[in-house]
Write an enzyme that holds these catalytic residues in place. Structure first.
Site, PDB file in Angstrom:
ATOM      1  N   GLY A 194      43.456  19.488  35.102  1.00  0.00           N
ATOM      2  CA  GLY A 194      43.717  18.634  35.945  1.00  0.00           C
ATOM      3  C   GLY A 194      42.575  18.840  37.009  1.00  0.00           C
ATOM      4  N   THR A 195      42.175  20.069  37.219  1.00  0.00           N
ATOM      5  CA  THR A 195      41.373  20.545  38.090  1.00  0.00           C
ATOM      6  C   THR A 195      39.789  19.839  37.808  1.00  0.00           C
ATOM      7  OG1 THR A 195      42.248  22.672  38.659  1.00  0.00           O
ATOM      8  CG2 THR A 195      39.988  22.610  39.049  1.00  0.00           C
TER       9      THR A 195
ATOM     10  N   CYS B 271      47.682  29.605  45.476  1.00  0.00           N
ATOM     11  CA  CYS B 271      46.863  30.703  45.703  1.00  0.00           C
ATOM     12  C   CYS B 271      46.753  31.622  44.427  1.00  0.00           C
ATOM     13  CB  CYS B 271      47.160  31.503  46.875  1.00  0.00           C
ATOM     14  SG  CYS B 271      48.993  31.960  46.620  1.00  0.00           S
TER      15      CYS B 271
ATOM     16  N   THR C 235      32.465  18.964  23.135  1.00  0.00           N
ATOM     17  CA  THR C 235      33.372  18.548  21.730  1.00  0.00           C
ATOM     18  C   THR C 235      34.751  18.501  22.247  1.00  0.00           C
ATOM     19  OG1 THR C 235      31.584  19.773  20.338  1.00  0.00           O
ATOM     20  CG2 THR C 235      33.700  19.491  19.395  1.00  0.00           C
TER      21      THR C 235
ATOM     22  N   HIS D  58      50.026  20.088  31.571  1.00  0.00           N
ATOM     23  CA  HIS D  58      51.265  21.048  31.711  1.00  0.00           C
ATOM     24  C   HIS D  58      52.197  20.751  32.764  1.00  0.00           C
ATOM     25  CE1 HIS D  58      49.712  23.710  35.064  1.00  0.00           C
ATOM     26  NE2 HIS D  58      48.469  22.868  34.978  1.00  0.00           N
TER      27      HIS D  58
ATOM     28  N   GLN E  48      50.942  15.611  40.032  1.00  0.00           N
ATOM     29  CA  GLN E  48      52.273  15.969  39.823  1.00  0.00           C
ATOM     30  C   GLN E  48      53.307  14.660  39.548  1.00  0.00           C
ATOM     31  OE1 GLN E  48      54.184  18.764  40.749  1.00  0.00           O
ATOM     32  NE2 GLN E  48      52.162  19.999  40.919  1.00  0.00           N
TER      33      GLN E  48
ATOM     34  N   ASN F  62      51.803  18.869  45.947  1.00  0.00           N
ATOM     35  CA  ASN F  62      52.625  19.491  44.954  1.00  0.00           C
ATOM     36  C   ASN F  62      53.383  20.693  45.584  1.00  0.00           C
ATOM     37  OD1 ASN F  62      49.804  20.120  45.860  1.00  0.00           O
ATOM     38  ND2 ASN F  62      50.020  22.367  45.366  1.00  0.00           N
TER      39      ASN F  62
HETATM   40  N1  PLP Z   1      46.460  18.496  41.776  1.00  0.00           N
HETATM   41  C1  PLP Z   1      47.693  18.993  41.842  1.00  0.00           C
HETATM   42  C2  PLP Z   1      48.350  17.963  43.013  1.00  0.00           C
HETATM   43  C3  PLP Z   1      48.304  20.021  41.431  1.00  0.00           C
HETATM   44  O1  PLP Z   1      49.428  20.336  41.581  1.00  0.00           O
HETATM   45  C4  PLP Z   1      47.517  20.857  40.424  1.00  0.00           C
HETATM   46  C5  PLP Z   1      48.163  22.126  39.899  1.00  0.00           C
HETATM   47  O2  PLP Z   1      48.946  22.752  40.505  1.00  0.00           O
HETATM   48  C6  PLP Z   1      46.139  20.401  40.376  1.00  0.00           C
HETATM   49  C7  PLP Z   1      45.741  19.389  40.702  1.00  0.00           C
HETATM   50  C8  PLP Z   1      45.461  21.066  39.061  1.00  0.00           C
HETATM   51  O3  PLP Z   1      45.846  20.762  37.751  1.00  0.00           O
HETATM   52  P1  PLP Z   1      45.498  22.071  36.660  1.00  0.00           P
HETATM   53  O4  PLP Z   1      46.468  23.290  36.813  1.00  0.00           O
HETATM   54  O5  PLP Z   1      45.574  21.277  35.486  1.00  0.00           O
HETATM   55  O6  PLP Z   1      44.093  22.473  36.802  1.00  0.00           O
END
Ligand code: PLP
Length: 374
Positions: free
Chosen positions: A68-69, A315, A228, A192, A170, A142
């Site tokens: 997600g990041t 954190c 890839t 995840h 979320q 989150n």
């Molecule tokens: N954005 C939100 C609102 C999240 O809660 C999270 C993960 O805690 C992320 C982004 C990042 O996702 P990832 O853990 O897949 O990098």
């Protein structure tokens, strides 16, 4: 017996994605033009189509990422670059996956305008009425689980011709999502969080305006996320999302019931509790502060009693800083220190909730004593 109440951080993997992953773990490069490449490509295409159907998007709009990041970074930085720079409108309660790229853009000259937040919810939207390089807002927070007015944000930004990124990490797999209906330019999700594999991210990206490349490489995923592809993770992500979406409505009702039992039980047993999860919010979230106690002590004491929860603020380094989300909600710095986030999910039961209620009074009393001593 362990009681896991940290589903918003990560959720145990479902069996269907484990099976899908194992089945496809041996697949080769889906970019290969020979038979084994084509076989991998078919599995990837199926996963892409299923995800597109479940999120009401076009298959071409589905970009597989490694988290997600990564999806948030590619969208925020990529849309900013595609616009050629300028002003960025954002909520101050974003996850670091959005806040940190914004900080990096600021260092390069971007002007960031923060949307006002009242009780954890974005309220004034006037900053969206003038055109900007991009606007970005999470769908649900989150820490608190509070839902943001993303439909209004997209409509206001669209009227000004501003592209919008929505961090739906979320929300996807927990509440209905229609990418088409929402009308956002990009949307991030993470497997995840809905019982899929860790490091399985998704970026939905409309054809236009598309994020400019942040990573440079072989041109996979429309050049937005070159590299890839991991076919097994893509298949597992699709399988997890399919099961999550099928169970979503019933799960929301069940989790809301469990969350209420937890909330009422805590309020009945402990004096002076601040409940941060208020108003429209994700069903499984309960974010509270126990003023006078240290979040870290509470987490350790809960852990000793077999209960796994977190302070809620992202954190990774384990340094307990005051939550920027709670501060933006107007919670005092002292009260942010006693924050604990309980998040329920697919594996949560009444026994998990009752395990917390059985020890919460004594746990908070001990943490408050330690707080006074410190
Ligand atoms: N954005 C939100 C609102 C999240 O809660 C999270 C993960 O805690 C992320 C982004 C990042 O996702 P990832 O853990 O897949 O990098």
């Amino acid at each position: 017996m362990r009681h896991f109440l940290d589903h918003a951080a990560t959720s145990p993997m479902r069996q269907v994605p484990v099976d899908a992953w194992v089945e496809h773990a041996g697949m080769l490069n889906p970019g290969g033009q020979y038979a084994s490449g084509r076989a991998a490509r078919r599995v990837l295409d199926d996963a892409r189509e299923l995800i597109a159907t479940l999120l009401d998007a076009d298959p071409v709009e589905v970009i597989f990422t490694a988290s997600g990041t990564e999806a948030d970074n590619l969208a925020v930085t990529g849309l900013y670059r595609a616009a050629g720079g300028g002003r960025v409108v954002a909520s101050p309660v974003e996850h670091p996956a959005v806040l940190e790229p914004l900080k990096a853009l600021k260092a390069l000259g971007a002007e960031i305008e923060w949307l006002p937040v009242t009780e954890g919810r974005v309220t004034g939207l006037a900053a969206l009425d003038a055109p900007a390089a991009l606007a970005t807002c999470m769908w649900a927070n989150n820490e608190t689980g509070i839902l943001q007015p993303v439909e209004d944000i997209v409509a206001r930004a669209e009227a000004a011709g501003t592209p919008v990124h929505i961090d739906a990490v979320q929300v996807v797999g927990h509440r209905p999502v229609s990418f088409r209906g929402l009308g956002a330019t990009t949307l991030a999700a993470s497997a995840h969080k809905f019982g899929g594999p860790r490091s399985g991210g998704l970026l939905l990206a409309r054809r236009s305006p598309a994020p400019a490349p942040v990573l440079h490489g072989g041109g996979q995923e429309r050049g937005i996320r070159p590299g890839t592809l991991d076919v097994a993770t893509a298949a597992a992500t699709a399988a997890a999302l399919q099961e999550a979406v099928a169970e979503m409505a019933a799960e929301e009702t069940r989790l809301a019931g469990l969350r209420e039992r937890l909330r009422e039980g805590i309020l009945a047993r402990v004096d002076d509790v601040l409940v941060h999860t208020r108003g429209p919010a994700l069903a499984g979230h309960l974010h509270v502060s126990f003023p006078g106690a240290e979040g870290d002590s509470l987490i350790m004491l809960l852990d000793t009693a077999g209960i796994e929860a977190s302070t809620g603020s992202a954190c990774a380094s384990g340094v307990n800083r005051a939550s920027h989300v709670l501060l933006a909600m107007g919670v005092s710095e002292a009260d942010t220190r006693g924050a604990v986030r309980f998040t329920l999910g697919r594996t949560s039961t009444e026994e998990d909730v009752d395990a917390v209620l059985a020890i919460i009074e004594e746990t908070v009393a001990r943490a408050r004593l330690a707080g006074m001593a410190g």
